[in-house]
Design a protein around this motif. Structure first.
Motif, PDB file in Angstrom:
ATOM      1  N   ALA A 138       0.830  -1.208   0.000  1.00 37.96           N
ATOM      2  CA  ALA A 138       0.000   0.000   0.000  1.00 37.96           C
ATOM      3  C   ALA A 138       0.865   1.258   0.000  1.00 37.96           C
ATOM      4  O   ALA A 138       0.641   2.197  -0.780  1.00 37.96           O
ATOM      5  N   TRP A 139       1.865   1.275   0.875  1.00 41.50           N
ATOM      6  CA  TRP A 139       2.738   2.436   0.919  1.00 41.50           C
ATOM      7  C   TRP A 139       3.644   2.494  -0.305  1.00 41.50           C
ATOM      8  O   TRP A 139       4.028   3.578  -0.762  1.00 41.50           O
ATOM      9  N   GLN A 140       4.011   1.368  -0.860  1.00 38.86           N
ATOM     10  CA  GLN A 140       4.791   1.364  -2.099  1.00 38.86           C
ATOM     11  C   GLN A 140       4.000   2.033  -3.217  1.00 38.86           C
ATOM     12  O   GLN A 140       4.564   2.781  -4.030  1.00 38.86           O
ATOM     13  N   ALA A 141       2.699   1.797  -3.241  1.00 39.08           N
ATOM     14  CA  ALA A 141       1.857   2.440  -4.257  1.00 39.08           C
ATOM     15  C   ALA A 141       1.834   3.950  -4.059  1.00 39.08           C
ATOM     16  O   ALA A 141       1.857   4.721  -5.035  1.00 39.08           O
ATOM     17  N   ARG A 142       1.802   4.389  -2.785  1.00 45.14           N
ATOM     18  CA  ARG A 142       1.847   5.837  -2.520  1.00 45.14           C
ATOM     19  C   ARG A 142       3.158   6.440  -2.997  1.00 45.14           C
ATOM     20  O   ARG A 142       3.189   7.524  -3.583  1.00 45.14           O
ATOM     21  N   LEU A 146       3.794   9.360  -5.783  1.00 44.64           N
ATOM     22  CA  LEU A 146       4.571  10.568  -5.518  1.00 44.64           C
ATOM     23  C   LEU A 146       5.743  10.691  -6.481  1.00 44.64           C
ATOM     24  O   LEU A 146       6.077  11.791  -6.942  1.00 44.64           O
ATOM     25  N   ALA A 147       6.390   9.558  -6.794  1.00 40.29           N
ATOM     26  CA  ALA A 147       7.519   9.584  -7.714  1.00 40.29           C
ATOM     27  C   ALA A 147       7.088  10.092  -9.085  1.00 40.29           C
ATOM     28  O   ALA A 147       7.807  10.869  -9.731  1.00 40.29           O
ATOM     29  N   THR A 148       5.914   9.666  -9.542  1.00 37.40           N
ATOM     30  CA  THR A 148       5.388  10.164 -10.811  1.00 37.40           C
ATOM     31  C   THR A 148       5.136  11.658 -10.747  1.00 37.40           C
ATOM     32  O   THR A 148       5.422  12.404 -11.695  1.00 37.40           O
ATOM     33  N   GLN A 149       4.625  12.117  -9.600  1.00 34.11           N
ATOM     34  CA  GLN A 149       4.368  13.539  -9.406  1.00 34.11           C
ATOM     35  C   GLN A 149       5.671  14.343  -9.428  1.00 34.11           C
ATOM     36  O   GLN A 149       5.712  15.475  -9.928  1.00 34.11           O
ATOM     37  N   PHE A 150       6.776  13.755  -8.920  1.00 32.44           N
ATOM     38  CA  PHE A 150       8.073  14.422  -8.910  1.00 32.44           C
ATOM     39  C   PHE A 150       8.812  14.272 -10.247  1.00 32.44           C
ATOM     40  O   PHE A 150       9.877  14.838 -10.422  1.00 32.44           O
ATOM     41  N   GLY A 151       8.271  13.479 -11.142  1.00 28.66           N
ATOM     42  CA  GLY A 151       8.925  13.283 -12.422  1.00 28.66           C
ATOM     43  C   GLY A 151      10.096  12.330 -12.364  1.00 28.66           C
ATOM     44  O   GLY A 151      11.023  12.422 -13.184  1.00 28.66           O
ATOM     45  N   LEU A 152      10.063  11.394 -11.424  1.00 32.96           N
ATOM     46  CA  LEU A 152      11.148  10.429 -11.260  1.00 32.96           C
ATOM     47  C   LEU A 152      10.821   9.167 -12.033  1.00 32.96           C
ATOM     48  O   LEU A 152       9.818   8.493 -11.761  1.00 32.96           O
ATOM     49  N   ALA A 153      11.684   8.840 -13.008  1.00 38.51           N
ATOM     50  CA  ALA A 153      11.425   7.668 -13.837  1.00 38.51           C
ATOM     51  C   ALA A 153      11.978   6.394 -13.225  1.00 38.51           C
ATOM     52  O   ALA A 153      11.496   5.295 -13.525  1.00 38.51           O
ATOM     53  N   ARG A 154      13.002   6.531 -12.378  1.00 38.36           N
ATOM     54  CA  ARG A 154      13.606   5.330 -11.791  1.00 38.36           C
ATOM     55  C   ARG A 154      12.678   4.713 -10.740  1.00 38.36           C
ATOM     56  O   ARG A 154      12.003   5.440 -10.015  1.00 38.36           O
ATOM     57  N   MET A 187       1.785   7.444  12.962  1.00 42.05           N
ATOM     58  CA  MET A 187       1.613   8.762  12.352  1.00 42.05           C
ATOM     59  C   MET A 187       0.466   8.732  11.347  1.00 42.05           C
ATOM     60  O   MET A 187       0.323   7.761  10.590  1.00 42.05           O
ATOM     61  N   PRO A 188      -0.347   9.778  11.314  1.00 39.62           N
ATOM     62  CA  PRO A 188      -1.425   9.847  10.316  1.00 39.62           C
ATOM     63  C   PRO A 188      -0.864   9.714   8.902  1.00 39.62           C
ATOM     64  O   PRO A 188       0.185  10.285   8.590  1.00 39.62           O
ATOM     65  N   PRO A 189      -1.528   8.963   8.050  1.00 42.67           N
ATOM     66  CA  PRO A 189      -0.990   8.694   6.710  1.00 42.67           C
ATOM     67  C   PRO A 189      -0.656   9.946   5.912  1.00 42.67           C
ATOM     68  O   PRO A 189       0.342   9.977   5.192  1.00 42.67           O
ATOM     69  N   HIS A 190      -1.492  10.996   6.016  1.00 41.60           N
ATOM     70  CA  HIS A 190      -1.237  12.183   5.208  1.00 41.60           C
ATOM     71  C   HIS A 190       0.025  12.919   5.679  1.00 41.60           C
ATOM     72  O   HIS A 190       0.692  13.586   4.879  1.00 41.60           O
ATOM     73  N   LEU A 191       0.383  12.773   6.981  1.00 41.87           N
ATOM     74  CA  LEU A 191       1.613  13.398   7.469  1.00 41.87           C
ATOM     75  C   LEU A 191       2.831  12.572   7.061  1.00 41.87           C
ATOM     76  O   LEU A 191       3.875  13.128   6.683  1.00 41.87           O
ATOM     77  N   LEU A 192       2.712  11.253   7.139  1.00 42.30           N
ATOM     78  CA  LEU A 192       3.818  10.405   6.712  1.00 42.30           C
ATOM     79  C   LEU A 192       4.075  10.575   5.216  1.00 42.30           C
ATOM     80  O   LEU A 192       5.223  10.553   4.763  1.00 42.30           O
ATOM     81  N   GLU A 193       3.017  10.780   4.469  1.00 43.16           N
ATOM     82  CA  GLU A 193       3.185  11.014   3.039  1.00 43.16           C
ATOM     83  C   GLU A 193       3.974  12.299   2.789  1.00 43.16           C
ATOM     84  O   GLU A 193       4.769  12.382   1.854  1.00 43.16           O
ATOM     85  N   ALA A 194       3.773  13.303   3.639  1.00 41.02           N
ATOM     86  CA  ALA A 194       4.541  14.552   3.508  1.00 41.02           C
ATOM     87  C   ALA A 194       6.022  14.296   3.747  1.00 41.02           C
ATOM     88  O   ALA A 194       6.885  14.865   3.057  1.00 41.02           O
ATOM     89  N   LEU A 195       6.357  13.445   4.730  1.00 41.75           N
ATOM     90  CA  LEU A 195       7.761  13.112   4.979  1.00 41.75           C
ATOM     91  C   LEU A 195       8.353  12.342   3.803  1.00 41.75           C
ATOM     92  O   LEU A 195       9.521  12.536   3.443  1.00 41.75           O
ATOM     93  N   LEU A 196       7.544  11.477   3.196  1.00 46.46           N
ATOM     94  CA  LEU A 196       8.030  10.735   2.039  1.00 46.46           C
ATOM     95  C   LEU A 196       8.291  11.676   0.862  1.00 46.46           C
ATOM     96  O   LEU A 196       9.234  11.470   0.080  1.00 46.46           O
ATOM     97  N   ALA A 197       7.467  12.708   0.741  1.00 44.88           N
ATOM     98  CA  ALA A 197       7.700  13.699  -0.320  1.00 44.88           C
ATOM     99  C   ALA A 197       9.047  14.393  -0.107  1.00 44.88           C
ATOM    100  O   ALA A 197       9.769  14.687  -1.071  1.00 44.88           O
ATOM    101  N   GLU A 199      11.676  13.011   1.230  1.00 39.96           N
ATOM    102  CA  GLU A 199      12.700  12.057   0.822  1.00 39.96           C
ATOM    103  C   GLU A 199      12.824  11.997  -0.696  1.00 39.96           C
ATOM    104  O   GLU A 199      13.939  11.894  -1.237  1.00 39.96           O
ATOM    105  N   LEU A 200      11.709  12.063  -1.390  1.00 32.90           N
ATOM    106  CA  LEU A 200      11.760  12.037  -2.847  1.00 32.90           C
ATOM    107  C   LEU A 200      12.420  13.289  -3.409  1.00 32.90           C
ATOM    108  O   LEU A 200      13.029  13.254  -4.486  1.00 32.90           O
ATOM    109  N   ALA A 201      12.311  14.392  -2.685  1.00 34.76           N
ATOM    110  CA  ALA A 201      13.011  15.608  -3.117  1.00 34.76           C
ATOM    111  C   ALA A 201      14.522  15.389  -3.079  1.00 34.76           C
ATOM    112  O   ALA A 201      15.254  15.860  -3.957  1.00 34.76           O
ATOM    113  N   HIS A 202      15.007  14.672  -2.064  1.00 34.13           N
ATOM    114  CA  HIS A 202      16.435  14.334  -2.010  1.00 34.13           C
ATOM    115  C   HIS A 202      16.835  13.464  -3.206  1.00 34.13           C
ATOM    116  O   HIS A 202      17.898  13.650  -3.798  1.00 34.13           O
ATOM    117  N   ILE A 203      15.984  12.505  -3.546  1.00 35.21           N
ATOM    118  CA  ILE A 203      16.291  11.633  -4.673  1.00 35.21           C
ATOM    119  C   ILE A 203      16.308  12.426  -5.971  1.00 35.21           C
ATOM    120  O   ILE A 203      17.179  12.234  -6.829  1.00 35.21           O
TER     121      ILE A 203
END
Length: 423
Positions: A138-142, A146-154, A187-197, A199-203
């Motif tokens: 489930a979280w992998q799908a999130r 997010l990766a698609t939203q950031f334009g990450l192809a890898r 942690m509420p899912p929408h807050l954890l998703e913000a932290l994942l965003a 991390e994707l910025a670092h990538i």
């Protein structure tokens, strides 16, 4: 080049970096203070440039030291003793460093090796976590969304780790995001998703590679506080940049600020080999997200500037080049004199003799107050390493009548030439 020359070159390079690093740190601190109202990307670039200069300056000096001594062509040895005036070995910092270069280089090597092994252990742990820890579909799908939203192809892998308190990102070619199991459950899912965003910025910015280079520089130049200060400023600015990118992608800066506020309540440790959402000062990052106004002038920003400037000036005064200090003008100086009956006849290296290699070796050497050779340095090479080493070996076995200053035996540097002729 031999072991003694290598130790001498590395030792003085490390010592000189004490003031070189202070000057770089002072200039970087001044630039960052002047750019306090600039974008974090600009300050990040300045800090990265300062850290790279901390590596480039001693690396260039070491290269010059290792390659700067070249000579003409280089056999049978004629010793011209005392061809240069003796100089009094500095009894201050310079002399102390010269006598203990081997210990300095040895201690530096051991510490650098320990830090390198620790870095390697961290990389191995990250690799193990990326391949053996559990994953959550489930979280992998999130993360994929997010990766698609950031334009990450890898493809970006997500792993759930038990003994971890903050999300971290590792890897460049095959990046992985490690998420603490406690955050997934509490942690509420929408807050954890913000932290994942975040991390994707670092990538997206390839920050892992820069962070890895930081760790290498920190391992090599661990003894200088300017390196750690500049490196910390890089991490602070980098986290602000990632926060800004994540907030822009989410469209909700306050959501990321709230996620960081929840994260601050947790007890965590920093993983220096990975990008983590807990990097930098969480409170300042939260304030920057909620109120992204310009940074006010803080008198504390002047402390690093003044501190590094004073350290640089002190280093310039106390750490000259390895050339020693001359005696006072009114002193009566007698240079060391070789006791020729104690000196063995230098042995012409067989290979050099067969090849008819000739030349002149100029050696500087330190004679102790007891008349023993304490150390040597190659002033001018014969052009052949075997001739240089034969001259150094012969000189080390000589005994000298020590030099004096106003009648008192004193450590002194002097110079000698070995002229090698095959016929």
């Amino acid at each position: 080049m031999n072991a003694l020359d290598l130790v001498d070159s590395i030792g003085w390079t490390l010592i000189h970096f004490s003031w070189q690093g202070a000057l770089v740190g002072g200039q970087t601190a001044l630039a960052l203070a002047l750019l306090r109202k600039a974008r974090p990307e600009t300050r990040y670039l300045v800090a990265c440039s300062g850290l790279l200069l901390c590596l480039a300056w001693p690396a260039t000096e070491l290269f010059i030291r290792l390659t700067g001594d070249s000579g003409a062509n280089g056999g049978f040895a004629i010793v011209l003793a005392g061809t240069a005036s003796g100089v009094v070995q500095d009894s201050g910092w310079s002399g102390l460093f010269q006598r203990n270069l081997a210990w300095i280089v040895g201690a530096w090597g051991l510490c650098a090796l320990f830090l390198a092994l620790r870095m390697i252990a961290g990389l191995l742990w990250l690799r193990h976590a990326a391949t053996h820890e559990a994953h959550d579909p489930a979280w992998q799908a999130r993360v994929d969304r997010l990766a698609t939203q950031f334009g990450l192809a890898r493809p970006i892998r997500l792993r759930i780790v038990d003994r971890l308190a903050s999300p971290v990102t590792a890897g460049w070619w095959r990046p992985v995001v490690l998420v603490p199991a406690s955050l997934v459950t509490s942690m509420p899912p929408h807050l954890l998703e913000a932290l994942l965003a975040h991390e994707l910025a670092h990538i997206q910015r390839h920050d892992y590679l820069v962070n890895l280079l930081q760790n290498v520089i920190e391992s090599l130049l661990f003894y200088h506080p300017a390196v750690w200060w500049i490196s910390r400023r890089i991490r602070v600015e980098r986290e602000q940049i990632a926060d800004s990118i994540a907030a822009r992608q989410l469209g909700e800066p306050r959501r990321l600020a709230l996620a960081l506020s929840e994260l601050e309540k947790l007890q965590f440790s920093t993983h220096h080999l990975a990008q983590a959402a807990n990097g930098g000062d969480l409170m300042s990052r939260i304030k920057q997200l909620v109120r992204p106004d310009t940074e006010a002038l803080n008198w504390k920003a002047a402390i690093p500037v003044l501190g590094f400037a004073l350290a640089g000036l002190a280093g310039c005064a106390q750490t000259p080049a390895s050339s020693p200090v001359m005696a006072k003008a009114d002193s009566i100086v007698n240079i060391p004199v070789a006791q020729f009956n104690s000196c063995e006849r230098p042995k012409y290296p067989a290979e050099a003799l067969a090849r008819d290699i000739q030349g002149t070796v100029t050696l500087g050497f330190l004679v102790s107050a007891e008349g023993k050779v304490q150390g040597t340095t190659l002033r001018k090479s014969s052009g052949d390493t075997s001739l240089d080493e034969a001259a150094r070996t012969a000189l080390a076995k000589c005994t000298f009548t020590p030099g004096t200053v106003d009648g008192k035996p004193t450590e002194q540097w002097t110079e000698v030439q070995y002229v090698w002729v095959s016929k």
